[in-house]
Design an enzyme around this catalytic site. Structure first.
Site, PDB file in Angstrom:
ATOM      1  N   HIS A 122       5.479  -6.556   4.700  1.00 45.74           N
ATOM      2  CA  HIS A 122       6.769  -6.380   5.374  1.00 45.74           C
ATOM      3  C   HIS A 122       7.938  -6.833   4.493  1.00 45.74           C
ATOM      4  CE1 HIS A 122       6.165 -10.675   6.689  1.00 45.74           C
ATOM      5  NE2 HIS A 122       7.479 -10.705   6.517  1.00 45.74           N
ATOM      6  N   ASP A 152      -1.035  -7.108   6.175  1.00 49.59           N
ATOM      7  CA  ASP A 152       0.320  -7.480   5.750  1.00 49.59           C
ATOM      8  C   ASP A 152       0.313  -8.109   4.354  1.00 49.59           C
ATOM      9  OD1 ASP A 152       3.041  -7.553   5.910  1.00 49.59           O
ATOM     10  OD2 ASP A 152       3.156  -9.322   7.207  1.00 49.59           O
ATOM     11  N   SER A 225       8.318 -15.846   3.973  1.00 46.91           N
ATOM     12  CA  SER A 225       7.216 -14.902   4.112  1.00 46.91           C
ATOM     13  C   SER A 225       6.719 -14.483   2.739  1.00 46.91           C
ATOM     14  CB  SER A 225       7.667 -13.664   4.890  1.00 46.91           C
ATOM     15  OG  SER A 225       7.846 -13.959   6.245  1.00 46.91           O
TER      16      SER A 225
END
Length: 464
Positions: A122, A152, A225
Site C-alpha cells: 500500500h 501487503d 508502514s
C-alpha cells in the site's frame, strides 16, 4: 432555653444512631494484618525478565537500534499527473505538462547489501516513480520488482556502487508473547525513529481477513508502514503494516507481517515473479453463524473441516468432513490465522504432516500441498475450479473453469456444473484469468459471459 437544649440533645442522638446504622449495614470493613510470624503473602518476583536484566531499565535496546536505524529508509510514492490543472483547462484544453505528485510515503527495510528493499504494497501502490531516502539523507530512484497485495508486501530495488547496510531476516515463529521488540520507521523524511514495546499476540487477523499478523504495543504511526520490527538482537521479525485506530493515529495496537511470511513472499517474487501458494484444499464454515453456534465451532480449538476440495492434497490424503485439524508439523493450530500463517510459508509441492482429531482419536496424515484449484469470483460470487483431465474430456475443451458453487442470487439460472469460457472477447484459461476478468466487470456497461453446458453447447448470458 430548655427547648433549645432538648432539641440539641435529640439531634446528637439522631446523628449517633444514623452513623451507627451506616457503619453496621453499609460500610465494608478493610483489615490490615501485621504479624511478626510467618504470614502467607505474595511478593513481586525477582526472576529476571530477560537474559539481560530484571526489568526494562536493564534491557539493552541500543545495540539493536544501532544495527537497525541505518537499514530503514524513507519511501516516497510519486505519480505523474498530466491532467488539467483547473476547470478552464478541462473545458478548453491544455498543454501536456506532466507534473510529479506525491501520492503517499512510508518506510522500507534494506534486506541485502546490493539494494533490495522490502516495504508495504500500500506504500508503493499506483506509483509512477519511487524515491528512497536513506538515514544519511542520500536519495535514490527505486525500481519496483514485484508485489503481493494479499500479504501487503512489495519488493523494490535501488542501484548503488557500494554495499548498503541491511537487516537479516529472523525467525518470527520463535518470537514469544511478552518479548521486547523495537519498531523502527523513517516517516516524513525525518530520518529513522525508534519505539519500544512487547509482542502482545501472535497469529492475529484484521478486518475479517485470515492473514496472520504479529501484534505489538510499540508505537507505530502513519509513515512507519513498511518499517522494521526487530527483537533485541536486531533480527528482523516483522514488517510494520497496520494500526488499529478510529482516528488514523496510534492508540496502542499495531500489527506486522511476520518475517517468515515476508521472506517467503520476497523469495517467490525473485525466483518465480509471483507468489507461490501451497493449499491444503479444505473448506471451513463461517464462524458466528447459526450453524457454527449449533455445532459449537466458535469455542473449538482447531480447524473444523466442513468440506474437501476435489483434486486437492486434502482429498488425496483422505481428510474428511468433520475432521478437526489440531496440528501441522510441529505447530499447534487453534484458529484459522494460525493455519494460514504457517501455510503462507509453504509452496506447492511441499509436504506437511497434518494431525487431525477424528472420532475422538488423533491421526497424523501426510498432505502434499497443491496450487489453489478453486476460487470465488468477484461480482457474481461464483465458485469455480480449474479443469481436470475428466472435465476436459467431458466438455471437450482445454480452456475454461468449471462452476462448482452458485450464490443464492444466481441459483435459478442453471449455472452450476457449466464451464466458463470467456468474459467479453477475452478467453479464460484458469481460475487466475477468471478472477482478473470478472474483476474488470463494471455496472456501467453490459458484459457478455460465454459458457459451455454439459452437452458441449455454447451459451451466453449478458450482465447489465
Amino acid at each position: 432555653m430548655k427547648n433549645i437544649a432538648n432539641l440539641l440533645l435529640v439531634s446528637v442522638f439522631a446523628g449517633a444512631i444514623t452513623l451507627g446504622a451506616y457503619k453496621l449495614f453499609f460500610e465494608q470493613n478493610s483489615y490490615i494484618f501485621t504479624d511478626s510470624g510467618a504470614t502467607p503473602y505474595t511478593t513481586a518476583s525477582y526472576t529476571p525478565t530477560s537474559a539481560r536484566g530484571a526489568g526494562i531499565n536493564e534491557v539493552d535496546f541500543t545495540s539493536a537500534a544501532e544495527r537497525t536505524v541505518n537499514a530503514v529508509v524513507h519511501v516516497k510514492n510519486v505519480a505523474i499527473n498530466s491532467g488539467p490543472k483547473n476547470i478552464m483547462e478541462f473545458l478548453y484544453g491544455y498543454e501536456s505538462d506532466s507534473r510529479p505528485q506525491v501520492r503517499g510515503a512510508g518506510s522500507g527495510v534494506i534486506i541485502s547489501p546490493d539494494g533490495y528493499i522490502v516495504t508495504n504494497n500500500h506504500v508503493i501502490d499506483g506509483a509512477s516513480q519511487l524515491q528512497v531516502t536513506l538515514n544519511d539523507n542520500t536519495t535514490y530512484q527505486a525500481e519496483l520488482i514485484g508485489t503481493d497485495p494479499n500479504s501487503d508486501i512489495a519488493l523494490i530495488k535501488v542501484d548503488t556502487d557500494h554495499k548498503m547496510p541491511y537487516l537479516a531476516f529472523g525467525d518470527s515463529d520463535n518470537a514469544k508473547i511478552g518479548e521486547w521488540v523495537l519498531a523502527v520507521g523513517n516517516p516524513f523524511n525525518l530520518t529513522s525513529t525508534v519505539t519500544a514495546g512487547i509482542v502482545s499476540a501472535k497469529a492475529r487477523s484484521l478486518g475479517g481477513s485470515n492473514q496472520s499478523f504479529l501484534q505489538t504495543d510499540a508505537a507505530v504511526n502513519p509513515g512507519n508502514s513498511g518499517g522494521a520490527l526487530v527483537n533485541t538482537n536486531g533480527d528482523l521479525i516483522g514488517i510494520n503494516t497496520a494500526i488499529s485506530s478510529q482516528t488514523g493515529s496510534y492508540v496502542g495496537y499495531s500489527f506486522a507481517v511476520p518475517s517468515n511470511i515476508a521472506k517467503k513472499v520476497i523469495d517467490d517474487i525473485l525466483e518465480y515473479g509471483n507468489v507461490q501458494k501451497g493449499i491444503l484444499g479444505i473448506k471451513t464454515p463461517s464462524l458466528n453463524t447459526p450453524y457454527a453456534v449449533e455445532k459449537g465451532l466458535n469455542e473449538l480449538s482447531g480447524i473444523f473441516i466442513d468440506g474437501v476440495e476435489e483434486d486437492s492434497g486434502a482429498a488425496d490424503a483422505n481428510l474428511e468432513r468433520g475432521d478437526v485439524i489440531k496440528q501441522i508439523d510441529e505447530v499447534k493450530i487453534k484458529n484459522f490465522p494460525q493455519l494460514n500463517g504457517y501455510l503462507a510459508t509453504k509452496r506447492p509441492g511441499d509436504e506437511v504432516q497434518v494431525t487431525i482429531e477424528r472420532n475422538g482419536e488423533l491421526i497424523t496424515l501426510p498432505v502434499l500441498l497443491k496450487e489453489r484449484q478453486t476460487i470465488i469470483l468477484p461480482i457474481m460470487d461464483l465458485e469455480v475450479k480449474n479443469l481436470n483431465e475428466k472435465d476436459r474430456k467431458d466438455f471437450r475443451t482445454k480452456k475454461g473453469v468449471k462452476i462448482v458453487g452458485v450464490s443464492e442470487r444466481y441459483e435459478g439460472y442453471g449455472l452450476d456444473g457449466k464451464v466458463l469460457l470467456a468474459v467479453g472477447e477475452e478467453e479464460i484459461n484458469d481460475i487466475n484469468d477468471a478472477k482478473v476478468l470478472f474483476g474488470k466487470i463494471t455496472k456501467y456497461r453490459s458484459t457478455s459471459i460465454t459458457m459451455l453446458n454439459k452437452k458441449g453447447e455454447k451459451e451466453r448470458i449478458i450482465l447489465q
